[in-house]
Motif scaffolding. Sequence first.
Motif, PDB file in Angstrom:
ATOM      1  N   VAL A   1       0.853  -1.188   0.000  1.00 24.69           N
ATOM      2  CA  VAL A   1       0.000   0.000   0.000  1.00 24.69           C
ATOM      3  C   VAL A   1       0.893   1.244   0.000  1.00 24.69           C
ATOM      4  O   VAL A   1       2.074   1.167   0.374  1.00 24.69           O
ATOM      5  CB  VAL A   1      -0.939   0.021   1.229  1.00 24.69           C
ATOM      6  CG1 VAL A   1      -1.908  -1.160   1.195  1.00 24.69           C
ATOM      7  CG2 VAL A   1      -0.145   0.030   2.525  1.00 24.69           C
ATOM      8  N   PRO A   2       0.349   2.395  -0.405  1.00 27.45           N
ATOM      9  CA  PRO A   2       1.154   3.618  -0.394  1.00 27.45           C
ATOM     10  C   PRO A   2       1.732   3.892   0.994  1.00 27.45           C
ATOM     11  O   PRO A   2       1.106   3.611   2.017  1.00 27.45           O
ATOM     12  CB  PRO A   2       0.160   4.704  -0.803  1.00 27.45           C
ATOM     13  CG  PRO A   2      -0.874   3.974  -1.612  1.00 27.45           C
ATOM     14  CD  PRO A   2      -0.999   2.618  -0.947  1.00 27.45           C
ATOM     15  N   ALA A   3       2.947   4.432   0.996  1.00 29.26           N
ATOM     16  CA  ALA A   3       3.641   4.735   2.251  1.00 29.26           C
ATOM     17  C   ALA A   3       4.280   6.116   2.141  1.00 29.26           C
ATOM     18  O   ALA A   3       4.414   6.669   1.045  1.00 29.26           O
ATOM     19  CB  ALA A   3       4.706   3.675   2.527  1.00 29.26           C
ATOM     20  N   ALA A   4       4.680   6.644   3.291  1.00 29.18           N
ATOM     21  CA  ALA A   4       5.326   7.955   3.322  1.00 29.18           C
ATOM     22  C   ALA A   4       6.659   7.906   2.581  1.00 29.18           C
ATOM     23  O   ALA A   4       7.386   6.916   2.655  1.00 29.18           O
ATOM     24  CB  ALA A   4       5.548   8.387   4.772  1.00 29.18           C
ATOM     25  N   SER A   5       6.962   8.997   1.907  1.00 27.12           N
ATOM     26  CA  SER A   5       8.199   9.104   1.141  1.00 27.12           C
ATOM     27  C   SER A   5       9.400   9.240   2.070  1.00 27.12           C
ATOM     28  O   SER A   5       9.325   9.865   3.115  1.00 27.12           O
ATOM     29  CB  SER A   5       8.131  10.328   0.232  1.00 27.12           C
ATOM     30  OG  SER A   5       9.380  10.559  -0.363  1.00 27.12           O
ATOM     31  N   HIS A   6      10.519   8.638   1.645  1.00 26.26           N
ATOM     32  CA  HIS A   6      11.782   8.825   2.354  1.00 26.26           C
ATOM     33  C   HIS A   6      12.874   9.270   1.385  1.00 26.26           C
ATOM     34  O   HIS A   6      14.053   9.187   1.664  1.00 26.26           O
ATOM     35  CB  HIS A   6      12.181   7.547   3.119  1.00 26.26           C
ATOM     36  CG  HIS A   6      12.337   6.346   2.237  1.00 26.26           C
ATOM     37  ND1 HIS A   6      11.277   5.573   1.879  1.00 26.26           N
ATOM     38  CD2 HIS A   6      13.414   5.810   1.643  1.00 26.26           C
ATOM     39  CE1 HIS A   6      11.694   4.592   1.097  1.00 26.26           C
ATOM     40  NE2 HIS A   6      12.988   4.721   0.928  1.00 26.26           N
ATOM     41  N   ASP A   7      12.446   9.763   0.210  1.00 27.26           N
ATOM     42  CA  ASP A   7      13.369  10.192  -0.845  1.00 27.26           C
ATOM     43  C   ASP A   7      12.712  11.365  -1.564  1.00 27.26           C
ATOM     44  O   ASP A   7      11.539  11.288  -1.932  1.00 27.26           O
ATOM     45  CB  ASP A   7      13.596   9.026  -1.809  1.00 27.26           C
ATOM     46  CG  ASP A   7      14.638   9.300  -2.871  1.00 27.26           C
ATOM     47  OD1 ASP A   7      14.642  10.408  -3.449  1.00 27.26           O
ATOM     48  OD2 ASP A   7      15.438   8.407  -3.144  1.00 27.26           O
ATOM     49  N   PRO A   8      13.440  12.450  -1.785  1.00 23.34           N
ATOM     50  CA  PRO A   8      12.817  13.650  -2.355  1.00 23.34           C
ATOM     51  C   PRO A   8      12.605  13.635  -3.870  1.00 23.34           C
ATOM     52  O   PRO A   8      12.036  14.584  -4.403  1.00 23.34           O
ATOM     53  CB  PRO A   8      13.821  14.746  -1.980  1.00 23.34           C
ATOM     54  CG  PRO A   8      15.137  14.044  -1.959  1.00 23.34           C
ATOM     55  CD  PRO A   8      14.835  12.667  -1.405  1.00 23.34           C
ATOM     56  N   ARG A   9      13.023  12.579  -4.580  1.00 22.80           N
ATOM     57  CA  ARG A   9      12.887  12.590  -6.038  1.00 22.80           C
ATOM     58  C   ARG A   9      11.413  12.597  -6.448  1.00 22.80           C
ATOM     59  O   ARG A   9      10.623  11.777  -5.966  1.00 22.80           O
ATOM     60  CB  ARG A   9      13.601  11.393  -6.656  1.00 22.80           C
ATOM     61  CG  ARG A   9      15.111  11.505  -6.537  1.00 22.80           C
ATOM     62  CD  ARG A   9      15.797  10.309  -7.115  1.00 22.80           C
ATOM     63  NE  ARG A   9      15.614   9.171  -6.196  1.00 22.80           N
ATOM     64  CZ  ARG A   9      16.040   7.946  -6.458  1.00 22.80           C
ATOM     65  NH1 ARG A   9      16.646   7.680  -7.594  1.00 22.80           N
ATOM     66  NH2 ARG A   9      15.850   6.985  -5.573  1.00 22.80           N
TER      67      ARG A   9
END
Length: 167
Positions: free
Chosen positions: A149-157
């Motif tokens: 499932v969608p998760a919080a981003s940990h990469d700014p790209r």
Amino acid sequence: MNPRPAPTTVVRWPDRARPDRRGPAGLLAAYHLRTQAEKGEAVAGVDDLPERYRAEVADPRTAFAGDVVLLAVAGDTDLGCMVLTAPADGVAEIKRLWTDPAHRGRGVASALVRAALAEAAASGVATLRLSVWDWRGDAIALYERLGFVPAASHDPRPRLLYMSRPV
């Protein structure tokens, strides 16, 4: 009449039972070249890839030391690859999932993800995560079918989606 393709199996690489197996270098090269092109940054060949990707292709054993590298194989043919990062704080990550285009539609990617889930469970991982470019609709659909499932981003790209699932 075409003979039936050999069944797909997933093995850890390097494979002690088959030390002659080439490994993931060719598959990783194809993955990175295709990804660069999809990002609008096509390059002529492996030598023109960004250094971190060239290093993975040139020496996957060193690049992924401590991680689990999985190969999907049928007989002597390498069909696909994936890297499962070493667990950190109960989380591991799927990286570099790639199926040779000539072998797509045969369940290769599903087999690799299921093998990663089994490896993660055996390592005591609680959560498996991944990132996927938003234009890779088939990959996103596969991950959703397998419970991500969608998760919080940990990469700014930009355009990089994050997904996770409990193991």
